[in-house]
Design a protein around this motif. Sequence first.
Motif, PDB file in Angstrom:
ATOM      1  N   MET A   1      23.941  10.630  -9.377  1.00 11.54           N
ATOM      2  CA  MET A   1      24.299  11.876  -9.932  1.00 11.54           C
ATOM      3  C   MET A   1      25.284  11.862 -11.103  1.00 11.54           C
ATOM      4  SD  MET A   1      22.934  14.802  -9.497  1.00 11.54           S
ATOM      5  CE  MET A   1      23.081  16.002  -8.275  1.00 11.54           C
ATOM      6  N   ALA A   2      26.206  10.646 -11.086  1.00 10.10           N
ATOM      7  CA  ALA A   2      27.230  10.902 -12.232  1.00 10.10           C
ATOM      8  C   ALA A   2      26.499  10.381 -13.477  1.00 10.10           C
ATOM      9  CB  ALA A   2      28.302   9.974 -11.642  1.00 10.10           C
ATOM     10  N   ARG A   3      25.481   9.526 -13.324  1.00 10.14           N
ATOM     11  CA  ARG A   3      24.724   9.077 -14.508  1.00 10.14           C
ATOM     12  C   ARG A   3      23.866  10.168 -15.075  1.00 10.14           C
ATOM     13  NH1 ARG A   3      21.662   3.493 -14.187  1.00 10.14           N
ATOM     14  NH2 ARG A   3      21.723   3.805 -16.383  1.00 10.14           N
ATOM     15  N   GLN A   4      23.435  11.143 -14.307  1.00 11.21           N
ATOM     16  CA  GLN A   4      22.569  12.290 -14.606  1.00 11.21           C
ATOM     17  C   GLN A   4      23.286  13.053 -15.406  1.00 11.21           C
ATOM     18  OE1 GLN A   4      20.234  13.927 -11.644  1.00 11.21           O
ATOM     19  NE2 GLN A   4      18.677  12.484 -11.721  1.00 11.21           N
ATOM     20  N   ASP A   5      24.621  13.334 -14.731  1.00 14.62           N
ATOM     21  CA  ASP A   5      25.476  14.380 -15.592  1.00 14.62           C
ATOM     22  C   ASP A   5      25.855  13.782 -16.940  1.00 14.62           C
ATOM     23  OD1 ASP A   5      25.472  15.968 -13.157  1.00 14.62           O
ATOM     24  OD2 ASP A   5      27.195  15.292 -12.411  1.00 14.62           O
ATOM     25  N   ARG A   6      26.066  12.574 -16.994  1.00  9.93           N
ATOM     26  CA  ARG A   6      26.399  12.063 -18.389  1.00  9.93           C
ATOM     27  C   ARG A   6      25.330  12.109 -19.176  1.00  9.93           C
ATOM     28  NH1 ARG A   6      27.688   5.651 -18.467  1.00  9.93           N
ATOM     29  NH2 ARG A   6      25.377   5.676 -18.394  1.00  9.93           N
ATOM     30  N   ALA A   7      24.192  11.967 -18.734  1.00  6.07           N
ATOM     31  CA  ALA A   7      23.042  12.093 -19.896  1.00  6.07           C
ATOM     32  C   ALA A   7      22.768  13.368 -20.115  1.00  6.07           C
ATOM     33  CB  ALA A   7      21.651  11.552 -18.932  1.00  6.07           C
ATOM     34  N   LEU A   8      22.955  14.322 -19.217  1.00  4.08           N
ATOM     35  CA  LEU A   8      22.776  15.720 -19.546  1.00  4.08           C
ATOM     36  C   LEU A   8      24.067  16.330 -20.661  1.00  4.08           C
ATOM     37  CD1 LEU A   8      22.110  17.455 -16.098  1.00  4.08           C
ATOM     38  CD2 LEU A   8      20.716  17.356 -18.036  1.00  4.08           C
ATOM     39  N   ARG A   9      25.122  15.601 -20.446  1.00 12.47           N
ATOM     40  CA  ARG A   9      26.314  15.823 -21.433  1.00 12.47           C
ATOM     41  C   ARG A   9      25.807  15.523 -22.824  1.00 12.47           C
ATOM     42  NH1 ARG A   9      29.643  14.798 -16.970  1.00 12.47           N
ATOM     43  NH2 ARG A   9      29.979  12.665 -17.812  1.00 12.47           N
ATOM     44  N   THR A  10      25.373  14.154 -22.622  1.00 11.84           N
ATOM     45  CA  THR A  10      25.004  13.407 -24.054  1.00 11.84           C
ATOM     46  C   THR A  10      24.169  14.060 -24.757  1.00 11.84           C
ATOM     47  OG1 THR A  10      25.506  11.290 -23.021  1.00 11.84           O
ATOM     48  CG2 THR A  10      24.236  11.326 -25.100  1.00 11.84           C
ATOM     49  N   ARG A  11      22.884  14.457 -24.053  1.00 13.79           N
ATOM     50  CA  ARG A  11      21.969  15.211 -24.766  1.00 13.79           C
ATOM     51  C   ARG A  11      22.198  16.579 -25.167  1.00 13.79           C
ATOM     52  NH1 ARG A  11      16.221  15.330 -24.444  1.00 13.79           N
ATOM     53  NH2 ARG A  11      15.219  17.312 -24.628  1.00 13.79           N
ATOM     54  N   ARG A  12      23.055  17.438 -24.372  1.00 13.21           N
ATOM     55  CA  ARG A  12      23.711  18.825 -24.893  1.00 13.21           C
ATOM     56  C   ARG A  12      24.694  18.372 -26.173  1.00 13.21           C
ATOM     57  NH1 ARG A  12      26.295  23.755 -21.800  1.00 13.21           N
ATOM     58  NH2 ARG A  12      26.576  24.914 -23.541  1.00 13.21           N
ATOM     59  N   ALA A  13      25.419  16.982 -26.244  1.00 14.35           N
ATOM     60  CA  ALA A  13      26.125  16.793 -27.513  1.00 14.35           C
ATOM     61  C   ALA A  13      25.251  16.667 -28.738  1.00 14.35           C
ATOM     62  CB  ALA A  13      26.946  15.687 -27.016  1.00 14.35           C
ATOM     63  N   ILE A  14      24.333  15.810 -28.316  1.00 18.40           N
ATOM     64  CA  ILE A  14      23.350  15.644 -29.453  1.00 18.40           C
ATOM     65  C   ILE A  14      22.568  16.681 -29.989  1.00 18.40           C
ATOM     66  CG2 ILE A  14      21.063  14.409 -30.145  1.00 18.40           C
ATOM     67  CD1 ILE A  14      21.966  12.452 -27.970  1.00 18.40           C
ATOM     68  N   PHE A  15      22.201  17.798 -29.190  1.00 20.59           N
ATOM     69  CA  PHE A  15      21.523  19.035 -29.432  1.00 20.59           C
ATOM     70  C   PHE A  15      22.580  19.845 -30.053  1.00 20.59           C
ATOM     71  CE2 PHE A  15      19.732  23.310 -28.313  1.00 20.59           C
ATOM     72  CZ  PHE A  15      18.313  22.906 -28.627  1.00 20.59           C
ATOM     73  N   GLU A  16      23.673  20.040 -29.832  1.00 15.82           N
ATOM     74  CA  GLU A  16      24.613  20.913 -30.318  1.00 15.82           C
ATOM     75  C   GLU A  16      25.079  20.436 -31.695  1.00 15.82           C
ATOM     76  OE1 GLU A  16      27.664  21.887 -27.318  1.00 15.82           O
ATOM     77  OE2 GLU A  16      26.474  23.186 -26.316  1.00 15.82           O
ATOM     78  N   GLY A  17      25.389  19.139 -31.857  1.00 18.81           N
ATOM     79  CA  GLY A  17      25.802  18.380 -32.970  1.00 18.81           C
ATOM     80  C   GLY A  17      24.934  18.703 -34.018  1.00 18.81           C
TER      81      GLY A  17
END
Length: 233
Positions: A1-17
């Motif tokens: 679950m921690a890796r999924q959370d990290r993946a979601l945060r990374t995807r969102r960072a890319i998207f917003e950046g």
Amino acid sequence: MARQDRALRTRRAIFEGAATVFDERGYESTTISEILERAEVTRGAFYFHFPSKEDLARHVLAAAVTTDGVPENRLKLQQLVDTLLLLAHRMPHEPMLRAALRMSVDLESQRLFGTRWPDWTSLLADLLREACERGEIYQHVDEDETARLLVCSWTGVRVVCEGLPEEYDLAQEVAKLLHLILPAIAVPLVLAKLEVSAERAAELYAGLSLAGTEPAGARRDDEEPSERPHPNG
């Protein structure tokens, strides 16, 4: 679950950046290196989530067609009003929405990706059809035509106000636009009940912020390694 959370945060960072850089520089002038720098992610992480800059741009455009934060309402005309007001209030706060609009009015981006104007027109037309079925608007109103003109007018207000020397509250300007248009389509009994103001837009946005809603294009449940080689380097 921690890796999924990290993946979601990374995807969102890319998207917003990416959205921030698209908004500042336009799609054509934006490089993947700039997106990586703004999002603070590796090239491998970028390509894990998005195969190309083009794919990312399409996600930004798709995510901008949103009714997040718009509550269901027994008056469908109020729901339509809330959709337009909330979008106006969100625009200055969210680079994703600004980037999508910039790409939509840029002729080169239109050539590459088209626009989401048809989606917005369809969304508003559906609400108008529901409003018609409930007796909220005049029977002679053409839902598709009215929806198209609403999209055109909303976009025009945003583009023109952005280019004027004075500062304008977009939600307030959209509220003025709606005050001009609504008497032509809403029956008097319903018109008197509609709440059309920048203050309502701010209240809707406060509810959206509390809910912590994130852009649709930023959602994905895949896991993601910290580094992943890509054939393009």
